[in-house]
Design a protein around this motif. Sequence first.
Motif, PDB file in Angstrom:
ATOM      1  N   GLY A   1       0.822  -1.200   0.000  1.00 15.09           N
ATOM      2  CA  GLY A   1       0.000   0.000   0.000  1.00 15.09           C
ATOM      3  C   GLY A   1       0.862   1.257   0.000  1.00 15.09           C
ATOM      4  O   GLY A   1       2.089   1.200  -0.102  1.00 15.09           O
ATOM      5  N   PRO A   2       0.245   2.408   0.149  1.00 12.82           N
ATOM      6  CA  PRO A   2       0.973   3.684   0.084  1.00 12.82           C
ATOM      7  C   PRO A   2       1.671   4.033   1.391  1.00 12.82           C
ATOM      8  O   PRO A   2       1.502   5.121   1.943  1.00 12.82           O
ATOM      9  CB  PRO A   2      -0.152   4.688  -0.243  1.00 12.82           C
ATOM     10  N   VAL A   3       2.479   3.109   1.910  1.00 12.90           N
ATOM     11  CA  VAL A   3       3.067   3.275   3.234  1.00 12.90           C
ATOM     12  C   VAL A   3       4.075   4.422   3.295  1.00 12.90           C
ATOM     13  O   VAL A   3       4.315   4.991   4.352  1.00 12.90           O
ATOM     14  CB  VAL A   3       3.722   1.949   3.682  1.00 12.90           C
ATOM     15  N   GLN A   4       4.642   4.802   2.147  1.00 12.76           N
ATOM     16  CA  GLN A   4       5.645   5.869   2.163  1.00 12.76           C
ATOM     17  C   GLN A   4       5.047   7.267   2.012  1.00 12.76           C
ATOM     18  O   GLN A   4       5.750   8.267   2.196  1.00 12.76           O
ATOM     19  CB  GLN A   4       6.675   5.636   1.055  1.00 12.76           C
ATOM     20  N   ASN A   5       3.755   7.355   1.734  1.00  9.52           N
ATOM     21  CA  ASN A   5       3.139   8.664   1.513  1.00  9.52           C
ATOM     22  C   ASN A   5       3.304   9.641   2.681  1.00  9.52           C
ATOM     23  O   ASN A   5       3.596  10.819   2.459  1.00  9.52           O
ATOM     24  CB  ASN A   5       1.655   8.507   1.186  1.00  9.52           C
ATOM     25  N   PRO A   6       3.096   9.208   3.937  1.00 10.31           N
ATOM     26  CA  PRO A   6       3.266  10.170   5.040  1.00 10.31           C
ATOM     27  C   PRO A   6       4.656  10.797   5.090  1.00 10.31           C
ATOM     28  O   PRO A   6       4.798  11.973   5.457  1.00 10.31           O
ATOM     29  CB  PRO A   6       2.999   9.321   6.295  1.00 10.31           C
ATOM     30  N   PHE A   7       5.670  10.049   4.698  1.00  6.11           N
ATOM     31  CA  PHE A   7       7.037  10.565   4.735  1.00  6.11           C
ATOM     32  C   PHE A   7       7.231  11.648   3.662  1.00  6.11           C
ATOM     33  O   PHE A   7       7.895  12.665   3.903  1.00  6.11           O
ATOM     34  CB  PHE A   7       8.030   9.427   4.546  1.00  6.11           C
ATOM     35  N   PHE A   8       6.666  11.418   2.468  1.00  3.11           N
ATOM     36  CA  PHE A   8       6.730  12.428   1.415  1.00  3.11           C
ATOM     37  C   PHE A   8       5.967  13.690   1.820  1.00  3.11           C
ATOM     38  O   PHE A   8       6.464  14.807   1.656  1.00  3.11           O
ATOM     39  CB  PHE A   8       6.143  11.874   0.114  1.00  3.11           C
ATOM     40  N   ILE A   9       4.759  13.507   2.319  1.00  4.52           N
ATOM     41  CA  ILE A   9       3.928  14.649   2.705  1.00  4.52           C
ATOM     42  C   ILE A   9       4.619  15.479   3.791  1.00  4.52           C
ATOM     43  O   ILE A   9       4.630  16.713   3.750  1.00  4.52           O
ATOM     44  CB  ILE A   9       2.556  14.166   3.208  1.00  4.52           C
ATOM     45  N   ASN A  10       5.215  14.804   4.777  1.00  4.33           N
ATOM     46  CA  ASN A  10       5.881  15.522   5.868  1.00  4.33           C
ATOM     47  C   ASN A  10       7.138  16.255   5.409  1.00  4.33           C
ATOM     48  O   ASN A  10       7.589  17.193   6.073  1.00  4.33           O
ATOM     49  CB  ASN A  10       6.227  14.556   7.005  1.00  4.33           C
ATOM     50  N   TYR A  11       7.709  15.821   4.288  1.00  3.32           N
ATOM     51  CA  TYR A  11       8.865  16.537   3.737  1.00  3.32           C
ATOM     52  C   TYR A  11       8.427  17.694   2.837  1.00  3.32           C
ATOM     53  O   TYR A  11       9.221  18.571   2.501  1.00  3.32           O
ATOM     54  CB  TYR A  11       9.764  15.574   2.953  1.00  3.32           C
ATOM     55  N   GLY A  12       7.153  17.698   2.441  1.00  4.29           N
ATOM     56  CA  GLY A  12       6.647  18.765   1.580  1.00  4.29           C
ATOM     57  C   GLY A  12       6.502  18.375   0.127  1.00  4.29           C
ATOM     58  O   GLY A  12       6.257  19.232  -0.731  1.00  4.29           O
ATOM     59  N   VAL A  13       6.661  17.091  -0.188  1.00  5.44           N
ATOM     60  CA  VAL A  13       6.462  16.603  -1.554  1.00  5.44           C
ATOM     61  C   VAL A  13       5.005  16.174  -1.668  1.00  5.44           C
ATOM     62  O   VAL A  13       4.584  15.212  -1.033  1.00  5.44           O
ATOM     63  CB  VAL A  13       7.403  15.422  -1.871  1.00  5.44           C
ATOM     64  N   ASP A  14       4.228  16.873  -2.497  1.00  5.08           N
ATOM     65  CA  ASP A  14       2.780  16.693  -2.477  1.00  5.08           C
ATOM     66  C   ASP A  14       2.216  16.549  -3.891  1.00  5.08           C
ATOM     67  O   ASP A  14       2.832  16.958  -4.869  1.00  5.08           O
ATOM     68  CB  ASP A  14       2.133  17.898  -1.782  1.00  5.08           C
ATOM     69  N   LYS A  15       1.071  15.931  -3.979  1.00  7.66           N
ATOM     70  CA  LYS A  15       0.252  15.835  -5.178  1.00  7.66           C
ATOM     71  C   LYS A  15       1.057  15.359  -6.390  1.00  7.66           C
ATOM     72  O   LYS A  15       1.606  14.274  -6.370  1.00  7.66           O
ATOM     73  CB  LYS A  15      -0.443  17.170  -5.451  1.00  7.66           C
ATOM     74  N   GLU A  16       1.148  16.172  -7.487  1.00  5.87           N
ATOM     75  CA  GLU A  16       1.832  15.703  -8.696  1.00  5.87           C
ATOM     76  C   GLU A  16       3.289  15.326  -8.415  1.00  5.87           C
ATOM     77  O   GLU A  16       3.809  14.362  -8.970  1.00  5.87           O
ATOM     78  CB  GLU A  16       1.790  16.772  -9.796  1.00  5.87           C
ATOM     79  N   ASN A  17       3.965  16.103  -7.542  1.00 10.13           N
ATOM     80  CA  ASN A  17       5.363  15.806  -7.211  1.00 10.13           C
ATOM     81  C   ASN A  17       5.480  14.477  -6.477  1.00 10.13           C
ATOM     82  O   ASN A  17       6.425  13.705  -6.711  1.00 10.13           O
ATOM     83  CB  ASN A  17       5.939  16.924  -6.337  1.00 10.13           C
ATOM     84  N   LEU A  18       4.538  14.196  -5.606  1.00 12.56           N
ATOM     85  CA  LEU A  18       4.519  12.930  -4.880  1.00 12.56           C
ATOM     86  C   LEU A  18       4.310  11.772  -5.837  1.00 12.56           C
ATOM     87  O   LEU A  18       5.036  10.764  -5.803  1.00 12.56           O
ATOM     88  CB  LEU A  18       3.414  12.966  -3.823  1.00 12.56           C
ATOM     89  N   ILE A  19       3.329  11.879  -6.716  1.00 19.82           N
ATOM     90  CA  ILE A  19       3.030  10.818  -7.678  1.00 19.82           C
ATOM     91  C   ILE A  19       4.222  10.561  -8.586  1.00 19.82           C
ATOM     92  O   ILE A  19       4.622   9.411  -8.818  1.00 19.82           O
ATOM     93  CB  ILE A  19       1.789  11.187  -8.511  1.00 19.82           C
ATOM     94  N   ALA A  20       4.822  11.631  -9.111  1.00 17.72           N
ATOM     95  CA  ALA A  20       5.922  11.492 -10.066  1.00 17.72           C
ATOM     96  C   ALA A  20       7.172  10.896  -9.418  1.00 17.72           C
ATOM     97  O   ALA A  20       7.808   9.987  -9.972  1.00 17.72           O
ATOM     98  CB  ALA A  20       6.252  12.857 -10.662  1.00 17.72           C
ATOM     99  N   THR A  21       7.526  11.394  -8.246  1.00 17.00           N
ATOM    100  CA  THR A  21       8.740  10.935  -7.569  1.00 17.00           C
ATOM    101  C   THR A  21       8.611   9.477  -7.144  1.00 17.00           C
ATOM    102  O   THR A  21       9.540   8.671  -7.322  1.00 17.00           O
ATOM    103  CB  THR A  21       9.041  11.827  -6.348  1.00 17.00           C
TER     104      THR A  21
END
Length: 259
Positions: A145-165
């Motif tokens: 599942g999307p277990v790494q999403n909270p780490f990206f969000i807390n660093y400030g990588v969001d939405k399109e940047n999160l999906i792409a990275t």
Amino acid sequence: MILIPVLLIFGALSWYICTLAAGGGAMLMVPLVGLLIGPHLVAPTITIGSVIAAPSRVLFFWPYINWSVIRWMLPGSILGAMVGAYIYSQMHPIWLQLFVGIFLMSTLVQYRLGRKQSSFPMRLPYFFLLGVVVAFLSGVIGAIGPVQNPFFINYGVDKENLIATKALNTMVLQATKIMTYLSFGAITMDLASYGVAIGIGGSIGVYLAKHRILRMSTQRFHYYMLALMFICGVFLALRSLTQIVQLRPDIFSDITLLS
């Protein structure tokens, strides 16, 4: 042969949903793949599908990739994928799966149902360790599942940047897992054909979701992401508990005696 169109259709649906919620497409396919093909074949089949679907997401969202995160996370992901895929051939990861499920369910509390923008501090060098851990768990469990999403969000990588990275990192991660599975003889021609069907469907789903995600507000994106993380967590936890009971039918009587 009816399996192929079924997997293709559900692959498209799963990756459409997971693109709008930044991950979880492989997790959504786990019940269907386990039912149609067998639970012990879930990990390599979904890995093939993911590695085929990932390039389309990378292509569609290429301008949004955060290269600073990639430089730290990718080496860790490659290392973790090799170790995890090896462990997959040696053990049954029920307790790890349960832990991941509990973590995903806890994100609703961490982010206060979407009202909180971050839940813990995240620094750039931490992405190396995150890559190792997430890739290891993915290699062992197959889909986490999307277990790494909270780490990206807390660093400030969001939405399109999160999906792409995440997409670029996932593409390399899944390719590494496939090579490791092949070296241990865990992939057959039948599994490859099933995975290709999932991957082609997934690519279609990503294409259909691209324009909607670009028009979506960040707040709505967070709601979708949290909902999918919680659903994936519930699924992993229930799946783990079911497997534990099957392997140890007396476990709850033992817990009662201890209490």
